[in-house]
Design an enzyme around this catalytic site. Structure first.
Site, PDB file in Angstrom:
ATOM      1  N   ASP A  75      -9.731  -1.217  -5.391  1.00 42.68           N
ATOM      2  CA  ASP A  75      -9.407  -0.948  -3.996  1.00 42.68           C
ATOM      3  C   ASP A  75     -10.615  -0.308  -3.320  1.00 42.68           C
ATOM      4  O   ASP A  75     -11.140   0.691  -3.797  1.00 42.68           O
ATOM      5  CB  ASP A  75      -8.202  -0.006  -3.919  1.00 42.68           C
ATOM      6  CG  ASP A  75      -7.619   0.094  -2.512  1.00 42.68           C
ATOM      7  OD1 ASP A  75      -8.337  -0.264  -1.547  1.00 42.68           O
ATOM      8  OD2 ASP A  75      -6.475   0.527  -2.377  1.00 42.68           O
ATOM      9  N   GLY A  83       2.406   3.883  -4.728  1.00 43.74           N
ATOM     10  CA  GLY A  83       2.143   4.581  -5.984  1.00 43.74           C
ATOM     11  C   GLY A  83       1.476   3.720  -7.028  1.00 43.74           C
ATOM     12  O   GLY A  83       1.551   4.024  -8.227  1.00 43.74           O
ATOM     13  N   LYS A  84       0.788   2.628  -6.603  1.00 41.36           N
ATOM     14  CA  LYS A  84       0.093   1.770  -7.572  1.00 41.36           C
ATOM     15  C   LYS A  84      -0.929   2.554  -8.374  1.00 41.36           C
ATOM     16  O   LYS A  84      -0.997   2.452  -9.600  1.00 41.36           O
ATOM     17  CB  LYS A  84      -0.627   0.617  -6.856  1.00 41.36           C
ATOM     18  CG  LYS A  84       0.250  -0.334  -6.110  1.00 41.36           C
ATOM     19  CD  LYS A  84      -0.543  -1.494  -5.555  1.00 41.36           C
ATOM     20  CE  LYS A  84      -1.676  -1.038  -4.655  1.00 41.36           C
ATOM     21  NZ  LYS A  84      -1.208  -0.305  -3.467  1.00 41.36           N
ATOM     22  N   THR A  85      -1.738   3.335  -7.646  1.00 40.60           N
ATOM     23  CA  THR A  85      -2.799   4.090  -8.319  1.00 40.60           C
ATOM     24  C   THR A  85      -2.207   5.088  -9.292  1.00 40.60           C
ATOM     25  O   THR A  85      -2.684   5.232 -10.433  1.00 40.60           O
ATOM     26  CB  THR A  85      -3.672   4.804  -7.284  1.00 40.60           C
ATOM     27  OG1 THR A  85      -4.291   3.832  -6.439  1.00 40.60           O
ATOM     28  CG2 THR A  85      -4.744   5.648  -7.959  1.00 40.60           C
ATOM     29  N   ASN A  89       9.251   3.099  -7.318  1.00 39.21           N
ATOM     30  CA  ASN A  89       8.778   4.475  -7.320  1.00 39.21           C
ATOM     31  C   ASN A  89       9.506   5.303  -6.261  1.00 39.21           C
ATOM     32  O   ASN A  89      10.095   4.771  -5.337  1.00 39.21           O
ATOM     33  CB  ASN A  89       7.259   4.478  -7.063  1.00 39.21           C
ATOM     34  CG  ASN A  89       6.599   5.786  -7.423  1.00 39.21           C
ATOM     35  OD1 ASN A  89       7.126   6.566  -8.214  1.00 39.21           O
ATOM     36  ND2 ASN A  89       5.437   6.042  -6.844  1.00 39.21           N
ATOM     37  N   GLY A 143       0.811  -1.209   0.000  1.00 39.89           N
ATOM     38  CA  GLY A 143       0.000   0.000   0.000  1.00 39.89           C
ATOM     39  C   GLY A 143       0.844   1.258   0.000  1.00 39.89           C
ATOM     40  O   GLY A 143       1.919   1.315   0.610  1.00 39.89           O
ATOM     41  N   GLY A 144       0.372   2.278  -0.715  1.00 46.25           N
ATOM     42  CA  GLY A 144       1.006   3.588  -0.683  1.00 46.25           C
ATOM     43  C   GLY A 144       2.281   3.746  -1.476  1.00 46.25           C
ATOM     44  O   GLY A 144       2.967   4.756  -1.356  1.00 46.25           O
TER      45      GLY A 144
END
Length: 703
Positions: free
Chosen positions: A413, A388-390, A634, A385-386
């Site tokens: 999600d 930078g997947k989105t 990332n 989580g967090g």
């Protein structure tokens, strides 16, 4: 350390169970581990000091052991004591990843099933099998027996998390045999934590349906005795009593959990970072958490605002700070490349401006992200989580559309951030939002449509269809209610609704004829669960259809009346078959190794890269195999010619978001604990202790 204002709302009065949650990648594990260590130390702000503290991870992708630099557990649920001079001599600290084994309950239900077939039940009762046949209940008993023969099928992938959560209420220190004074939970990212907190209700509802079968079977037995005598007590009744005893114990824990939420013995804190996406999710999460209790109450009292850049240092100090971070990141990337030499690793730089909106996403895609080959029609982005997947998923979709392709981008999600990244509200349109007009200089043929799956509406249709095939208790004179059996099958678990909603999009995607489909998944552990859920939902519907085929003839045999017409029954069955077909299509979409590729996204930290290694292995060896096309690292830092200017740019962006957090916190009565970004990743007991000063307030941290 006195109990100063930042921690007072969280720790006074002292809780017995403490949850920390927030958007993935905001540092929940680091904050939770450091706080657990502090509460176990001689400097503990708790008075009286606890004699035992348990740090329990509820995240399927557990990183708490990584934070303490512990080896992997030798067995599920292993409790590892922490040994350190930092701990108070009168207090112990242990670390575990939750693992509850429901096998005892499942074994009881399975043994019950062996007593419910017609020959066994007749022999147990001492009556002829023909008597049971004459009552018209044999087909229903056969289906019930078949369902309970594999009772794990009644519980979805991930149900073990719910049992684990409930087990925290009875957690005992293996060294003393006594309950822990305090349990601190390092949770899954916010959307799934909300599902987890709602999990006990699902367990309670599901097991409640099983309990109703006790009355059903008891009614059958009473009817048999009234007609043909037989033994006063059967093996089926003994098996039922054993199962019911275990179910009663679980339901007692559910009630305790709900009561402790209401009386604030269970306390919840949020962790966020100074980015717009984190802020928006934090606000949504706080509102949802506060709705958990009945009536709603303000459960969230504290916010840990993490990864703040420290005040502007002198130029030499700024350069040194940045260089230390660069060295640490470079080491992690090299380790990752050595561990996965067959996978391309793409480095995406840490920019001094937050990437949001289509122009910024287009720049990121064209300048830094990998370009997938034409054969990869479905692109899945996953990881811790967090990380930078989105952002990577959204940027890839924008980039592909900007090349003249027709692209659909979807978020699975439950803590939707896709709309935040794209700068558009996606929640109001089940058919997606056309973002093509917002593309920077789109060429002919370019098309971009974004979707955030809506679990509520999709699940409403499915449960209505399931309920339609669960008639009212027309067999009450025989003591058997088909409604209870159908209702059991219609009790869908948290998480299945996301898959049903995603499945409902498959037809839209096929009809849209998209050149590419980009999927932004939930964080690691739950993304893996997503891959196995279509088969679970398919099996659930298959059993519901089988039950309906046996229920309706039984009703007619006993003269019962059904409330729906044949046309309505056929429509309900047609709806279920449609969902089944969408599950087949979704399973095929996710598991087609030739056309579907998975991009593992991470950041160059120890916790993130180690979790990425586990994810890649699971994708290669798991039940549903997905081809891993590459790793995207990332937020990679580089030495800057003017480090001070670069840091000032990042800090300026942070300050704008911090002001929004502070306004929101003041309105909500939430205390903010500010934690600076440290030049080395906090790990091990001494690294985690470096965070302690911030828990006492910023003034303490600067000394």
């Amino acid at each position: 350390m006195p109990l100063s204002s930042p921690l007072s709302p969280l720790l006074s009065p002292a809780p017995s169970l403490l949850f920390l949650t927030g958007k993935g990648g905001v540092g929940k594990t680091t904050i939770t581990s450091s706080l657990s260590l502090l509460l176990s130390s001689a400097s503990s702000p708790l008075d009286p000091k606890p004699s035992s503290v348990l740090l329990a991870s509820t995240d399927p992708a557990d990183s708490a052991r990584d934070a303490f630099e512990l080896p992997p557990p030798e067995y599920p649920g292993e409790v590892t004591p922490i040994s350190s001079p930092l701990l108070s001599p009168s207090c112990s600290l242990s670390v575990t990843a939750l693992s509850a084994d429901p096998s005892s309950l499942l074994s009881s239900l399975s043994s019950l099933s062996s007593s419910l077939d017609v020959p066994s039940l007749a022999a147990s009762l001492g009556v002829p099998p023909a008597l049971l046949q004459s009552l018209g209940v044999a087909p229903l008993l056969e289906e019930l027996s078949a369902s309970l023969a594999d009772p794990s099928s009644l519980l979805p992938p991930g149900a073990d998390e719910y049992f684990s959560l409930l087990s925290l209420l009875n957690a005992t220190n293996p060294a003393t045999g006594r309950p822990y004074d305090l349990v601190v939970c390092d949770t899954a990212p916010s959307g799934h934590t909300l599902r987890l907190l709602g999990g006990p209700r699902f367990v309670d509802t599901t097991l409640g349906k099983v309990l109703k079968f006790r009355g059903s079977v008891a009614g059958v037995l009473a009817k048999v005795r009234s007609l043909g005598g037989g033994k006063q007590r059967s093996d089926a009744e003994s098996s039922l009593d054993e199962a019911v005893e275990k179910i009663d114990g679980l339901q007692t824990l559910v009630k305790r959990f709900s009561a402790q939420l209401s009386d604030k013995t269970i306390r919840i804190a949020l962790v966020g970072i100074p980015t717009t996406l984190s802020y928006l999710e934090t606000v949504r999460t706080a509102a949802s958490v506060n709705e958990i209790t009945v009536p709603p109450s303000p459960l969230v009292a504290s916010l840990f605002l993490n990864q703040l850049l420290p005040p502007s240092p002198a130029p030499a100090a700024a350069a040194a700070f940045l260089s230390r971070r660069v060295r640490s990141q470079t080491k992690r990337i090299e380790e990752l490349e050595a561990e996965h030499p067959d996978l391309p690793v793409t480095r995406v730089p840490y920019l001094d401006r937050e990437v949001a909106g289509l122009p910024a996403l287009s720049f990121l895609s064209s300048s830094h992200l990998p370009q997938p080959p034409d054969s990869q029609r479905t692109l899945v982005f996953g990881g811790k989580g967090g990380v930078g997947k989105t952002t990577c998923a959204a940027a890839t979709a924008v980039g592909l559309a900007s090349q003249g392709l027709s692209v659909a981008v979807i978020s699975t999600d439950p803590a939707h951030s896709l709309g935040d990244a794209l700068g558009s509200d996606l929640s109001s349109s089940p058919d997606g939002v056309d973002l093509t007009p917002l593309l920077p200089s789109p060429p002919p043929g370019a098309s971009l449509r974004a979707f955030e799956v809506d679990p509520a509406s999709a699940i409403e249709d499915l449960t209505a269809a399931l309920s339609s095939l669960s008639p009212p208790p027309a067999l009450s004179d025989a003591g058997l209610s088909p409604a209870d059996l159908g209702s059991l099958l219609s009790t869908l678990p948290p998480g299945a609704d996301e898959v049903v909603a995603l499945g409902s999009l498959v037809g839209i995607l096929e009809r849209g004829g998209y050149d590419r489909v980009v999927i932004d998944t939930a964080p690691t552990g739950h993304a893996l669960r997503l891959l196995s859920y279509p088969r679970f939902v398919d099996d659930l519907i298959e059993r519901a259809l089988r039950v309906s085929e046996k229920v309706l003839p039984a009703i007619k045999l006993l003269g019962g009346k059904y409330q729906l017409t044949d046309e309505q029954i056929d429509a309900a069955k047609s709806k279920l078959l449609g969902v089944q077909l969408s599950m087949f299509a979704l399973d095929e979409l996710l598991s087609d190794e030739e056309k579907t590729a998975f991009y593992a996204v991470c950041v160059p930290t120890k916790l993130a890269t180690e979790e990425t290694g586990r994810l890649v292995k699971e994708l290669a060896e798991g039940e549903v195999k997905v081809k891993v096309a590459g790793i995207i690292v990332n937020q990679v830092l580089a030495d800057q010619e003017d480090a001070g200017k670069w840091l000032d740019g990042v800090r300026g962006e942070q300050d704008k978001v911090v002001e929004r957090y502070e306004r929101w916190a003041k309105e909500e009565g939430v205390e903010v604990v500010k934690v600076d970004m440290i030049d080395e990743e906090p790990k091990g007991v001494y690294g985690l202790a470096a965070v302690w000063p911030y828990f006492g307030g910023r003034d303490d941290a600067s000394n």
